[in-house]
Scaffold this motif. Structure first.
Motif, PDB file in Angstrom:
ATOM      1  N   ALA A 223       0.837  -1.208   0.000  1.00  0.00           N
ATOM      2  CA  ALA A 223       0.000   0.000   0.000  1.00  0.00           C
ATOM      3  C   ALA A 223       0.869   1.254   0.000  1.00  0.00           C
ATOM      4  O   ALA A 223       0.589   2.225  -0.714  1.00  0.00           O
ATOM      5  N   GLU A 224       1.936   1.233   0.796  1.00  0.00           N
ATOM      6  CA  GLU A 224       2.830   2.408   0.859  1.00  0.00           C
ATOM      7  C   GLU A 224       3.437   2.699  -0.501  1.00  0.00           C
ATOM      8  O   GLU A 224       3.546   3.853  -0.921  1.00  0.00           O
ATOM      9  N   SER A 225       3.855   1.645  -1.214  1.00  0.00           N
ATOM     10  CA  SER A 225       4.516   1.900  -2.499  1.00  0.00           C
ATOM     11  C   SER A 225       3.513   2.410  -3.530  1.00  0.00           C
ATOM     12  O   SER A 225       3.824   3.275  -4.340  1.00  0.00           O
ATOM     13  N   LEU A 226       2.286   1.912  -3.479  1.00  0.00           N
ATOM     14  CA  LEU A 226       1.276   2.401  -4.423  1.00  0.00           C
ATOM     15  C   LEU A 226       0.946   3.867  -4.124  1.00  0.00           C
ATOM     16  O   LEU A 226       0.744   4.665  -5.033  1.00  0.00           O
ATOM     17  N   ARG A 227       0.935   4.200  -2.835  1.00  0.00           N
ATOM     18  CA  ARG A 227       0.643   5.579  -2.441  1.00  0.00           C
ATOM     19  C   ARG A 227       1.745   6.531  -2.895  1.00  0.00           C
ATOM     20  O   ARG A 227       1.486   7.603  -3.410  1.00  0.00           O
ATOM     21  N   SER A 228       2.990   6.111  -2.722  1.00  0.00           N
ATOM     22  CA  SER A 228       4.108   7.016  -3.047  1.00  0.00           C
ATOM     23  C   SER A 228       4.440   6.979  -4.538  1.00  0.00           C
ATOM     24  O   SER A 228       5.105   7.875  -5.051  1.00  0.00           O
ATOM     25  N   GLY A 229       4.008   5.922  -5.234  1.00  0.00           N
ATOM     26  CA  GLY A 229       4.354   5.783  -6.647  1.00  0.00           C
ATOM     27  C   GLY A 229       5.796   5.348  -6.856  1.00  0.00           C
ATOM     28  O   GLY A 229       6.302   5.348  -7.973  1.00  0.00           O
TER      29      GLY A 229
ATOM     30  N   PHE B 264      -4.458  -8.387  -2.854  1.00  0.00           N
ATOM     31  CA  PHE B 264      -4.576  -6.924  -2.762  1.00  0.00           C
ATOM     32  C   PHE B 264      -5.841  -6.447  -3.471  1.00  0.00           C
ATOM     33  O   PHE B 264      -6.125  -6.841  -4.586  1.00  0.00           O
ATOM     34  N   GLU B 265      -6.580  -5.595  -2.795  1.00  0.00           N
ATOM     35  CA  GLU B 265      -7.819  -5.030  -3.355  1.00  0.00           C
ATOM     36  C   GLU B 265      -7.715  -3.519  -3.469  1.00  0.00           C
ATOM     37  O   GLU B 265      -7.292  -2.872  -2.504  1.00  0.00           O
ATOM     38  N   PRO B 266      -8.103  -2.901  -4.578  1.00  0.00           N
ATOM     39  CA  PRO B 266      -8.471  -3.559  -5.830  1.00  0.00           C
ATOM     40  C   PRO B 266      -7.237  -4.153  -6.510  1.00  0.00           C
ATOM     41  O   PRO B 266      -6.122  -3.754  -6.189  1.00  0.00           O
ATOM     42  N   PRO B 267      -7.402  -5.099  -7.444  1.00  0.00           N
ATOM     43  CA  PRO B 267      -6.267  -5.737  -8.095  1.00  0.00           C
ATOM     44  C   PRO B 267      -5.354  -4.702  -8.759  1.00  0.00           C
ATOM     45  O   PRO B 267      -5.827  -3.679  -9.254  1.00  0.00           O
TER      46      PRO B 267
ATOM     47  N   LEU C 180       1.132 -12.280 -12.080  1.00  0.00           N
ATOM     48  CA  LEU C 180       1.070 -11.063 -11.263  1.00  0.00           C
ATOM     49  C   LEU C 180       1.997  -9.968 -11.787  1.00  0.00           C
ATOM     50  O   LEU C 180       1.909  -8.822 -11.375  1.00  0.00           O
ATOM     51  N   GLY C 181       2.927 -10.332 -12.685  1.00  0.00           N
ATOM     52  CA  GLY C 181       3.868  -9.340 -13.213  1.00  0.00           C
ATOM     53  C   GLY C 181       5.070  -9.112 -12.303  1.00  0.00           C
ATOM     54  O   GLY C 181       5.648  -8.029 -12.279  1.00  0.00           O
ATOM     55  N   VAL C 182       5.455 -10.154 -11.545  1.00  0.00           N
ATOM     56  CA  VAL C 182       6.591 -10.025 -10.626  1.00  0.00           C
ATOM     57  C   VAL C 182       7.903 -10.112 -11.400  1.00  0.00           C
ATOM     58  O   VAL C 182       8.127 -11.061 -12.145  1.00  0.00           O
ATOM     59  N   LEU C 183       8.766  -9.134 -11.223  1.00  0.00           N
ATOM     60  CA  LEU C 183      10.109  -9.180 -11.799  1.00  0.00           C
ATOM     61  C   LEU C 183      11.061  -9.680 -10.717  1.00  0.00           C
ATOM     62  O   LEU C 183      10.978  -9.260  -9.571  1.00  0.00           O
TER      63      LEU C 183
END
Ligand SMILES: [Zn+2]
Length: 476
Positions: free
Chosen positions: A279-285, A308-311, A338-341
């Protein structure tokens, strides 16, 4: 060919040219003043006593004595503060485990690093304590050694750091490395000051590597660090360590280790905490990098990504999983969906004997080729010896698990293009193509055709960064 007036033409005479190597995972931390014990992989704990005593005899009392030690030294049960105090009563001593997941300190080092006998464990790490009074025995694990290590690294001056960086930069150019993605124990603000002072001619991505405290992860540490002076330096991304490594049997396998079945490894954080990191990384970009080696830890990461919601399009978010040795056949297709590198470190594959004793026979370990076969994005980082040609040799021979070796083209692409993807810069670097940055290396031998045993000895004869020749070999 059209040549612009004033341009210099470099005749390559058939030599091989590749995009500059991009080391996606390395740990450079400048040393403070003191005595660094030379690294010796064959050293036992008992033999280390004499080395430490010699260093103490040669250095004035109060001088730091430190060094990176083999697993046999830092994992020895009696490698403790009490024994170190006997050998080094007047010098602060810190022994850094080779995997950097366990350190051993003496009383004087504890005093200087601000480690109190009543110190509570931070989230994600622990101090070993001697019953019944709970006195610390000097053995410090996982996130309990973050704050002390950062304190120790902070003792290096900006000038000491810049000097260390200049040496590193010169070595990178000689090896055709044009980008470093570094996670340092030096706090980011100080590290950027060191980079500013060093003015390196290569690109450096500084990745945050924050500590934790008893109340939780210190997510705001290293956030507000100002802009680096050089356009070649960026500060982006945050890394969290979710488990140890199989070397000190800290990677969480979800079962016992073959050579110590009562040890299963340990996850540093709960799944709720991993959800928070996402969540933190999605928030900070900003990109999130999670160190996950053991199969159980990888499972925790995949479950969190799936739940994770939403996907989320994790590939788009720049999500990276560091190491991934324990990936199973079932987990790999999930990770691809999932697109994991994955950023793997082939330099570890040379530890064939140690892999075999930890995992036994009949289990998959040190996944590499199968990551590509499952269609996953893969990048390469050194996380050990810097030499990328040694890394290519290890990736293409895989001494620990030859079935997982890849071909040379795949390995070189992962170390260049793959690592560009791992920093979200695949539209700018990692390819020799119009519109791409002119970061490249002209090699002393054809990396795609020399006999395998000659790979580690290749060097760059000309390294170009951003269209400028940053290095030319004196012998051409
Ligand atoms: Zn690492």
């Amino acid at each position: 060919m059209q040549v612009r007036p004033g341009a210099r033409v470099v005749e390559l005479a058939g030599r091989t040219v590749i995009p500059g190597f991009n080391d996606a995972h390395m740990h450079h931390t400048p040393d403070p003043t003191g005595v660094r014990l030379p690294i010796d992989h064959s050293l036992s704990w008992d033999e280390a006593h004499a080395r430490i005593a010699e260093a103490c005899a040669a250095a004035p009392p109060g001088t730091w004595i430190f060094g990176t030690m083999s697993e046999a030294v830092t994992n020895a049960r009696d490698a403790t503060r009490t024994v170190l105090d006997r050998i080094a009563p007047k010098h602060p001593v810190i022994l850094l485990g080779i995997t950097n997941h366990t350190n051993v300190v003496n009383t004087e080092a504890m005093r200087r690093l601000g480690i109190d006998d009543r110190a509570p464990d931070p989230v994600g790490g622990w101090f070993e304590r001697v019953p019944p009074y709970g006195r610390l025995n000097g053995r410090i694990h996982e996130y309990a050694q973050w704050a002390p290590q950062r304190c120790f690294a902070s003792m290096a001056s900006v000038e000491e750091g810049a000097a260390s960086l200049r040496t590193l930069g010169a070595e990178c150019l000689r090896l055709g490395i044009t980008t470093l993605q570094n996670m340092s124990w030096t706090p980011v603000r100080r590290y950027v000051q060191m980079l500013d002072a060093a003015a390196l001619p290569i690109r450096v991505r500084v990745i945050r590597f924050p500590p934790s405290g008893p109340a939780g992860r210190l997510v705001h540490e290293d956030i507000d660090v100002g802009a680096p002076a050089s356009p070649l330096v960026t500060v982006e991304g945050t890394k969290w360590i979710l488990d140890g490594t199989w070397v000190e049997r800290g990677a969480a396998l979800g079962r016992g280790y073959a050579d110590a079945p009562w040890q299963t490894g340990r996850e540093n954080f709960s799944r709720a905490e991993i959800m928070q990191m996402l969540a933190e990384s999605l928030r900070s970009g900003e990109h999130l990098l999670l160190h996950a080696i053991g199969t159980a830890t990888i499972e925790s990461v995949l479950c969190c990504l799936e739940a994770f919601e939403p996907p989320v399009d994790w590939k788009q978010s720049g999500f990276r999983l560091e190491h991934g040795d324990g990936f199973t056949d079932v987990q790999m297709p999930r990770a691809r969906r999932l697109g994991v590198l994955v950023v793997q470190n082939p330099s570890h594959f040379v530890l064939a004997g140690q892999y075999a004793s930890r995992f036994g026979t009949g289990t998959r370990y040190a996944s590499f080729g199968s990551l590509f076969a499952n269609g996953m994005d893969v990048a390469i980082g050194s996380d050990g010896p810097l030499n990328p040609f040694l890394g290519i040799w290890a990736a293409t021979t895989h001494p620990a698990n030859p079935e997982e070796a890849v071909d040379r083209e795949t390995a070189v692409a992962a170390y260049t293009w793959g690592s560009a993807v791992a920093e979200g810069l695949q539209a700018e670097k990692g390819r020799l193509a119009p519109g791409y940055l002119a970061d490249l290396a002209v090699l002393s031998a054809d990396i795609f055709s020399v006999p395998a045993e000659r790979l580690p000895g290749i060097e760059s004869q000309l390294t170009m960064v951003d269209g400028r020749i940053a290095y030319e070999s004196p012998v051409r």
